[in-house]
Design a protein around this motif. Structure first.
Motif, PDB file in Angstrom:
ATOM      1  N   ASN A   1     -51.547-115.817  -7.136  1.00 39.35           N
ATOM      2  CA  ASN A   1     -50.803-117.047  -6.826  1.00 39.35           C
ATOM      3  C   ASN A   1     -50.305-117.783  -8.064  1.00 39.35           C
ATOM      4  O   ASN A   1     -50.343-119.020  -8.120  1.00 39.35           O
ATOM      5  CB  ASN A   1     -51.676-117.997  -5.989  1.00 39.35           C
ATOM      6  N   SER A   2     -49.850-117.046  -9.045  1.00 37.45           N
ATOM      7  CA  SER A   2     -49.421-117.643 -10.311  1.00 37.45           C
ATOM      8  C   SER A   2     -47.931-117.411 -10.553  1.00 37.45           C
ATOM      9  O   SER A   2     -47.310-116.567  -9.903  1.00 37.45           O
ATOM     10  CB  SER A   2     -50.244-117.079 -11.467  1.00 37.45           C
ATOM     11  N   ILE A   3     -47.390-118.162 -11.514  1.00 37.75           N
ATOM     12  CA  ILE A   3     -45.976-118.065 -11.857  1.00 37.75           C
ATOM     13  C   ILE A   3     -45.845-117.621 -13.308  1.00 37.75           C
ATOM     14  O   ILE A   3     -46.499-118.178 -14.201  1.00 37.75           O
ATOM     15  CB  ILE A   3     -45.272-119.423 -11.668  1.00 37.75           C
ATOM     16  N   PHE A   4     -45.000-116.612 -13.537  1.00 33.42           N
ATOM     17  CA  PHE A   4     -44.736-116.111 -14.889  1.00 33.42           C
ATOM     18  C   PHE A   4     -43.292-116.454 -15.247  1.00 33.42           C
ATOM     19  O   PHE A   4     -42.354-115.913 -14.664  1.00 33.42           O
ATOM     20  CB  PHE A   4     -44.952-114.604 -14.953  1.00 33.42           C
ATOM     21  N   LYS A   5     -43.136-117.357 -16.205  1.00 32.46           N
ATOM     22  CA  LYS A   5     -41.792-117.802 -16.577  1.00 32.46           C
ATOM     23  C   LYS A   5     -41.085-116.803 -17.480  1.00 32.46           C
ATOM     24  O   LYS A   5     -39.854-116.775 -17.531  1.00 32.46           O
ATOM     25  CB  LYS A   5     -41.863-119.166 -17.265  1.00 32.46           C
ATOM     26  N   ASN A   6     -41.844-115.979 -18.204  1.00 30.17           N
ATOM     27  CA  ASN A   6     -41.234-115.012 -19.113  1.00 30.17           C
ATOM     28  C   ASN A   6     -41.671-113.593 -18.758  1.00 30.17           C
ATOM     29  O   ASN A   6     -41.636-113.206 -17.598  1.00 30.17           O
ATOM     30  CB  ASN A   6     -41.554-115.370 -20.568  1.00 30.17           C
ATOM     31  N   TYR A   7     -42.127-112.858 -19.731  1.00 23.62           N
ATOM     32  CA  TYR A   7     -42.353-111.417 -19.574  1.00 23.62           C
ATOM     33  C   TYR A   7     -43.826-111.118 -19.324  1.00 23.62           C
ATOM     34  O   TYR A   7     -44.703-111.658 -19.995  1.00 23.62           O
ATOM     35  CB  TYR A   7     -41.886-110.718 -20.847  1.00 23.62           C
ATOM     36  N   PHE A   8     -44.091-110.257 -18.350  1.00 23.12           N
ATOM     37  CA  PHE A   8     -45.441-109.736 -18.124  1.00 23.12           C
ATOM     38  C   PHE A   8     -45.427-108.257 -18.486  1.00 23.12           C
ATOM     39  O   PHE A   8     -44.604-107.495 -17.978  1.00 23.12           O
ATOM     40  CB  PHE A   8     -45.854-109.907 -16.666  1.00 23.12           C
ATOM     41  N   LYS A   9     -46.348-107.842 -19.348  1.00 27.80           N
ATOM     42  CA  LYS A   9     -46.287-106.482 -19.875  1.00 27.80           C
ATOM     43  C   LYS A   9     -47.684-105.887 -20.044  1.00 27.80           C
ATOM     44  O   LYS A   9     -48.596-106.549 -20.541  1.00 27.80           O
ATOM     45  CB  LYS A   9     -45.564-106.494 -21.228  1.00 27.80           C
ATOM     46  N   ILE A  10     -47.836-104.642 -19.609  1.00 24.09           N
ATOM     47  CA  ILE A  10     -49.034-103.843 -19.904  1.00 24.09           C
ATOM     48  C   ILE A  10     -48.535-102.616 -20.656  1.00 24.09           C
ATOM     49  O   ILE A  10     -47.781-101.811 -20.105  1.00 24.09           O
ATOM     50  CB  ILE A  10     -49.779-103.418 -18.628  1.00 24.09           C
ATOM     51  N   SER A  11     -48.936-102.489 -21.928  1.00 28.12           N
ATOM     52  CA  SER A  11     -48.283-101.486 -22.763  1.00 28.12           C
ATOM     53  C   SER A  11     -49.243-100.765 -23.693  1.00 28.12           C
ATOM     54  O   SER A  11     -49.984-101.381 -24.452  1.00 28.12           O
ATOM     55  CB  SER A  11     -47.182-102.167 -23.597  1.00 28.12           C
ATOM     56  N   GLN A  12     -49.215 -99.420 -23.609  1.00 29.63           N
ATOM     57  CA  GLN A  12     -49.889 -98.541 -24.563  1.00 29.63           C
ATOM     58  C   GLN A  12     -51.384 -98.834 -24.706  1.00 29.63           C
ATOM     59  O   GLN A  12     -51.926 -98.837 -25.803  1.00 29.63           O
ATOM     60  CB  GLN A  12     -49.205 -98.622 -25.934  1.00 29.63           C
ATOM     61  N   VAL A  13     -52.038 -99.088 -23.577  1.00 26.97           N
ATOM     62  CA  VAL A  13     -53.495 -99.270 -23.612  1.00 26.97           C
ATOM     63  C   VAL A  13     -54.153 -97.923 -23.841  1.00 26.97           C
ATOM     64  O   VAL A  13     -53.917 -96.966 -23.107  1.00 26.97           O
ATOM     65  CB  VAL A  13     -53.990 -99.918 -22.303  1.00 26.97           C
ATOM     66  N   LYS A  14     -54.968 -97.842 -24.886  1.00 29.42           N
ATOM     67  CA  LYS A  14     -55.530 -96.555 -25.306  1.00 29.42           C
ATOM     68  C   LYS A  14     -56.710 -96.121 -24.432  1.00 29.42           C
ATOM     69  O   LYS A  14     -56.897 -94.945 -24.156  1.00 29.42           O
ATOM     70  CB  LYS A  14     -55.951 -96.644 -26.774  1.00 29.42           C
ATOM     71  N   LYS A  15     -57.555 -97.098 -24.037  1.00 29.51           N
ATOM     72  CA  LYS A  15     -58.688 -96.777 -23.169  1.00 29.51           C
ATOM     73  C   LYS A  15     -58.264 -96.923 -21.714  1.00 29.51           C
ATOM     74  O   LYS A  15     -57.365 -97.682 -21.391  1.00 29.51           O
ATOM     75  CB  LYS A  15     -59.850 -97.715 -23.473  1.00 29.51           C
ATOM     76  N   GLU A  16     -58.931 -96.208 -20.830  1.00 27.44           N
ATOM     77  CA  GLU A  16     -58.587 -96.306 -19.419  1.00 27.44           C
ATOM     78  C   GLU A  16     -59.000 -97.668 -18.878  1.00 27.44           C
ATOM     79  O   GLU A  16     -60.156 -98.063 -18.968  1.00 27.44           O
ATOM     80  CB  GLU A  16     -59.267 -95.198 -18.613  1.00 27.44           C
ATOM     81  N   ILE A  17     -58.029 -98.406 -18.340  1.00 23.49           N
ATOM     82  CA  ILE A  17     -58.316 -99.720 -17.769  1.00 23.49           C
ATOM     83  C   ILE A  17     -59.095 -99.524 -16.477  1.00 23.49           C
ATOM     84  O   ILE A  17     -58.679 -98.767 -15.594  1.00 23.49           O
ATOM     85  CB  ILE A  17     -56.999-100.476 -17.474  1.00 23.49           C
ATOM     86  N   TYR A  18     -60.207-100.250 -16.350  1.00 21.86           N
ATOM     87  CA  TYR A  18     -61.058-100.036 -15.180  1.00 21.86           C
ATOM     88  C   TYR A  18     -60.405-100.553 -13.907  1.00 21.86           C
ATOM     89  O   TYR A  18     -60.269 -99.836 -12.922  1.00 21.86           O
ATOM     90  CB  TYR A  18     -62.421-100.710 -15.371  1.00 21.86           C
ATOM     91  N   LYS A  19     -59.955-101.814 -13.922  1.00 18.34           N
ATOM     92  CA  LYS A  19     -59.408-102.362 -12.689  1.00 18.34           C
ATOM     93  C   LYS A  19     -58.505-103.553 -12.990  1.00 18.34           C
ATOM     94  O   LYS A  19     -58.852-104.423 -13.772  1.00 18.34           O
ATOM     95  CB  LYS A  19     -60.542-102.804 -11.757  1.00 18.34           C
ATOM     96  N   ILE A  20     -57.341-103.562 -12.341  1.00 22.57           N
ATOM     97  CA  ILE A  20     -56.421-104.694 -12.442  1.00 22.57           C
ATOM     98  C   ILE A  20     -55.971-105.066 -11.033  1.00 22.57           C
ATOM     99  O   ILE A  20     -55.488-104.219 -10.282  1.00 22.57           O
ATOM    100  CB  ILE A  20     -55.196-104.355 -13.315  1.00 22.57           C
TER     101      ILE A  20
END
Length: 429
Positions: A93-112
């Motif tokens: 329930n949030s507002i992002f006025k600019n850029y949201f980015k997930i980039s080049q994460v080296k370890k495996e992300i557990y949960k998003i």
């Protein structure tokens, strides 16, 4: 460290009043509410934090965290997850006025978990993500490229307003249940497990798909130099690849009915691609274009049984009418060839005119059904065109010509009809 000391440390690091912080002991979670925060990265590493109704400045997460949750927040600048990030993130329930980015994460992300937010631009590039939920969001533009989604990737109920591009990703299981798309490009991706696209508004007809390809072409190329522009036929090919991937995933799930629709869209794209390329007359591509056009108009590439039946009625009705006219002309001993050709030309023009409007086309099919009914009642042998050419042939040259043309056309229509009726054969294996 005592709770009060932790609270003071968090307040100091985030530059907020300590009375804005509460603590949920059962979940070991600090809640920060109704404030504008400053970013202190070491605090994110040490504690489980929940931000409620806060204003968030530019934030870069490139380190391990415990857990980080945002609810009803306003992100006033870029939000980036990158490089050495590891942990759990939830945004709702949030507002992002600019850029949201997930980039080049080296370890495996557990949960998003990213749910019910409003985004302008989203970029998800070159990551390993174990469990990803990105649902019920409103997104202007999104690009998802070169990621490995190793368990589930849920994009359910999202509304993608403008550009939506998925490129060179690997999915174990993928779901777009109930998603809404304005433009959708999904190419060079692999889906190893299941695909759920139920209730997603990926329902196109030929014209609106052609319009979407043109819109995508104009949007992508509007700021490019002429030598860097991507041609329209290549855009159509990208769309075709999108539908091919979906079709193959659905065939693998034995969902042939939905797969047939994506196969149909794939053929639409091929025809659009050939239209843009403008092949030379009588070349293979030129013949392919008109073959695709023929089957699209005849039976919507073996997915529309009713349309196919209407054409069956029209072909039989038109043949019966021409045969009757021929008999009348012969009995009146008029100039046979000229009048017959004139009448045939008039009827052909009428068909083309009526075909441009589906309601007029339906009316024409109803009128043709009268001729079909008469033939069935009084001379059913005429329906089987080739039967009239076998054995004792007492017909003249014009009649033989009419029977021959009719036999070829009715053969194509009947072949298409039986193929359309057999749902297990409408998708090539």
């Amino acid at each position: 460290m005592e709770y009060n000391e932790q609270k003071i440390e968090i307040a100091k690091k985030l530059n907020i009043e300590k009375n804005k912080i509460s603590y949920a002991k059962y979940s070991n979670l600090f809640e920060i509410s109704d404030c504008k925060i400053s970013i202190a990265t070491d605090i994110f590493q040490k504690y489980n934090l929940f931000f409620n109704n806060c204003k968030v400045p530019k934030l870069v997460l490139d380190f391990p965290i415990q857990s980080l949750e945002f609810k009803s927040c306003c992100f006033e600048d870029d939000f980036t997850i990158k490089d050495n990030f590891n942990g759990y993130v939830s945004i709702e329930n949030s507002i992002f006025k600019n850029y949201f980015k997930i980039s080049q994460v080296k370890k495996e992300i557990y949960k998003i978990n990213i749910n019910k937010n409003n985004f302008n631009d989203v970029g998800i590039f070159e990551n390993k993500i174990f469990n990803f939920k990105f649902e019920e969001n409103t997104i202007q533009n999104i690009s998802v490229s070169n990621n490995l989604f190793s368990k589930e990737a849920y994009f359910n109920y999202n509304s993608f307003s403008n550009e939506c591009i998925f490129f060179k990703n690997s999915f174990e299981n993928l779901s777009f249940y109930g998603a809404k798309f304005n433009s959708f490009v999904f190419f060079q991706n692999t889906i190893k497990g299941s695909l759920n696209a139920v209730n997603a508004n990926l329902n196109f007809d030929f014209e609106n798909l052609e319009n979407k390809i043109n819109e995508q072409y104009e949007e992508i190329n509007k700021n490019k130099k002429e030598q860097d522009e991507k041609s329209l036929d290549k855009f159509a090919n990208d769309f075709r690849d999108s539908f091919r991937v979906f079709k193959n995933a659905l065939i693998k799930d034995n969902n042939l009915l939905d797969a047939s629709n994506f196969h149909k869209y794939e053929l639409y794209c091929k025809e659009i691609e050939l239209n843009f390329k403008k092949p030379k007359k009588f070349s293979k591509e030129w013949l392919d274009k008109y073959q695709l056009m023929f089957y699209r108009n005849l039976c919507d590439h073996h997915t529309d049984l009713i349309l196919n039946l209407k054409w069956l009625i029209i072909v039989i009705g038109l043949f019966a009418s021409l045969y009757f006219i021929l008999q009348v002309i012969q009995n009146l001993d008029l100039n046979k060839c000229g009048l017959i050709l004139s009448l045939a030309g008039f009827i052909l023009i009428t068909i083309v005119y009526y075909f441009q409007d589906i309601k007029k086309f339906d009316f024409f099919a109803c009128v043709a059904s009268i001729s079909v009914l008469n033939v069935i009642c009084y001379k059913p042998k005429l329906i089987f065109g080739i039967a009239n050419l076998i054995g004792d042939n007492t017909h003249n040259g014009l009649e033989n010509f009419l029977f021959t043309v009719y036999t070829i056309i009715i053969g194509l229509v009947v072949f298409s009809l039986q193929k359309t009726a057999r749902k297990n054969s409408i998708v090539p294996s």
